[in-house]
Enzyme design. Sequence first.
Site, PDB file in Angstrom:
ATOM      1  N   GLU A 238       0.938  -1.379  -0.423  1.00 34.21           N
ATOM      2  CA  GLU A 238       0.104  -0.176  -0.188  1.00 34.21           C
ATOM      3  C   GLU A 238       0.899   1.201   0.050  1.00 34.21           C
ATOM      4  OE1 GLU A 238       0.350  -2.319   3.066  1.00 34.21           O
ATOM      5  OE2 GLU A 238      -1.585  -3.484   2.119  1.00 34.21           O
TER       6      GLU A 238
ATOM      7  N   GLN B 128      12.418  -4.410   2.179  1.00 34.39           N
ATOM      8  CA  GLN B 128      12.810  -6.006   2.458  1.00 34.39           C
ATOM      9  C   GLN B 128      11.583  -6.730   3.173  1.00 34.39           C
ATOM     10  OE1 GLN B 128      15.795  -3.245   4.120  1.00 34.39           O
ATOM     11  NE2 GLN B 128      15.001  -1.983   5.200  1.00 34.39           N
TER      12      GLN B 128
END
Length: 178
Positions: free
Chosen positions: A126, A146
């Site tokens: 998002e 990550q």
Amino acid sequence: MSLLSYVELCELVEQGVIGPVDPKAINAASIDVRLGDEVLIEEDSNRIISLKDRNPLAMRKINIANNHYDLMPGESILASTVEKFYLPEDISCEYKLKSSMARIFLEHLHAGWADSGFNNSVLTLEFCNLSRFHTIRLHPGDYVGQICFFRHTNVPEHRSYKTIGRYNNCDTVEHIKP
């Protein structure tokens, strides 16, 4: 619960818990992930969204595989990782934005947790452009975040995401599911 580090992350990649992964994307305590080929953009519908009913936003899917997406100031989109996840019952993971992305005011909402049992799926992201004046150009394959992996005790099958999750077997970005 313990955070996994480089050697354990290499083992997860070798076991197929996440993939495809370039070995250079494995860091000391995380694995870099890339932006997928499709994004969902919000359309003007003037609808009321009910949390109780889990109504999806009015959104349109755009394929950016051979192009890019320009995220305008104040705009939000749903995107996904290239990498698929096959989490066993003793591993959960969390998406973290790369600091270089935050430095251009690309923000990720705090919904980046994947429970054990999250399986055969890309992770939906998002993104929001928090800048006031700059458009952020997103290309498929860009390293945008990550993943940190955590080992914990096995989860009982009746509480596993494999059993109760809504977003397993998703190979592209997904809206909210009822």
